[in-house]
Design an enzyme around this catalytic site. Sequence first.
Site, PDB file in Angstrom:
ATOM      1  N   GLY A   1      33.595  47.699 -89.077  1.00 11.42           N
ATOM      2  CA  GLY A   1      34.096  46.760 -88.083  1.00 11.42           C
ATOM      3  C   GLY A   1      34.386  45.372 -88.631  1.00 11.42           C
TER       4      GLY A   1
ATOM      5  CE  LYS B   1      37.113  24.749 -61.412  1.00 15.52           C
ATOM      6  NZ  LYS B   1      37.917  25.235 -62.529  1.00 15.52           N
TER       7      LYS B   1
HETATM    8  C1  R5P Z   1      38.045  24.586 -65.858  1.00 16.43           C
HETATM    9  O1  R5P Z   1      37.645  23.553 -65.335  1.00 16.43           O
HETATM   10  C2  R5P Z   1      39.471  24.772 -66.245  1.00 16.43           C
HETATM   11  O2  R5P Z   1      40.198  23.606 -66.047  1.00 16.43           O
HETATM   12  C3  R5P Z   1      40.125  25.913 -65.499  1.00 16.43           C
HETATM   13  O3  R5P Z   1      40.213  25.557 -64.122  1.00 16.43           O
HETATM   14  C4  R5P Z   1      39.333  27.166 -65.637  1.00 16.43           C
HETATM   15  O4  R5P Z   1      39.074  27.421 -66.967  1.00 16.43           O
HETATM   16  C5  R5P Z   1      40.053  28.344 -65.021  1.00 16.43           C
HETATM   17  O5  R5P Z   1      39.229  29.455 -65.148  1.00 16.43           O
HETATM   18  P1  R5P Z   1      39.432  30.735 -64.250  1.00 16.43           P
HETATM   19  O6  R5P Z   1      40.874  31.133 -64.368  1.00 16.43           O
HETATM   20  O7  R5P Z   1      38.493  31.724 -64.849  1.00 16.43           O
HETATM   21  O8  R5P Z   1      39.047  30.372 -62.865  1.00 16.43           O
END
Ligand code: R5P
Length: 282
Positions: free
Chosen positions: A34, A183
């Site tokens: 591997g 978020k």
């Molecule tokens: C994180 O804060 C980045 O800016 C992106 O929002 C994140 O990496 C997106 O990840 P996923 O597509 O897994 O939600």
Amino acid sequence: MIVPTSGTQTLAAALAEETGSPLATPTFERFADGERLAAIPEFTGETATVVASTVADGDWIELLQLQDAVREAGASEVTTVIPYLGYARQDQSFKPGQPVSARAMARAVSTGTDRVVLVNPHETAVREFFSVPVAIVDAAATLAEPLPDLRDPLFLSPDAGAIGIAETVRDAYGSGATDYFEKHRDREDGSVEITPSDASVADRDVVVVDDIIATGSTMSKSVAVLQERGADRVVAACVHPVLASNAVSKLRAAGVERILGTDTVERACSDVSVAPAIAARL
Ligand code: R5P
């Protein structure tokens, strides 16, 4: 000489063309156990530019091996271009016992190069982890190039951290408003909760802009809100289209009309190249 890894063949070729440098042809083999062997049998020259996006763990191995191989072949100056820097989001020890993965990777890369070029790393502060000079390329403006004519466009980032990228794309497009959602990601199970702003999106075209689309959870949850509110066309744009596992299906199911990314990660949606932006910094 421009030296690609197995995952950066197209971008490295574009970079060779942009810079007028010869393009190397490395070989990539696997042993029975591997282990990998990336080699550069025909390398000649004083300077080498290793181009390595580190999406999968094997990409790091190729990067380190090619750095070493070009030195072994006589290169006296090595630049390492990392168009997509993996592990950049683990830039802190978030829980007791966790590593600062970005620092560990940066230390390893620094041992084999004279300088590093990064494209839109998740946080620019990651440059402090390298012990060699780091240039940071902002390629977000290229995402505006393939956009069609948009109706009353809104450039939206799914979290506050990406609003700068959304503004850059809007500025490059030439018109439109910007806004961002909030978020929250659960560090235990990775699930994402979106708290939308009160942006009015009915009958507007919306370009959701992020630095990375990885699992697609952030983007698809944001797009679901836009669909509920009657948005017209929705484009999901990102610098780094990692698009792991079922991310494309999630985005399509959420109502994304088009996925748009650059070639820092070579995917079907890599409609624009960061090669000119990188070439300007070499
Ligand atoms: C994180 O804060 C980045 O800016 C992106 O929002 C994140 O990496 C997106 O990840 P996923 O597509 O897994 O939600």
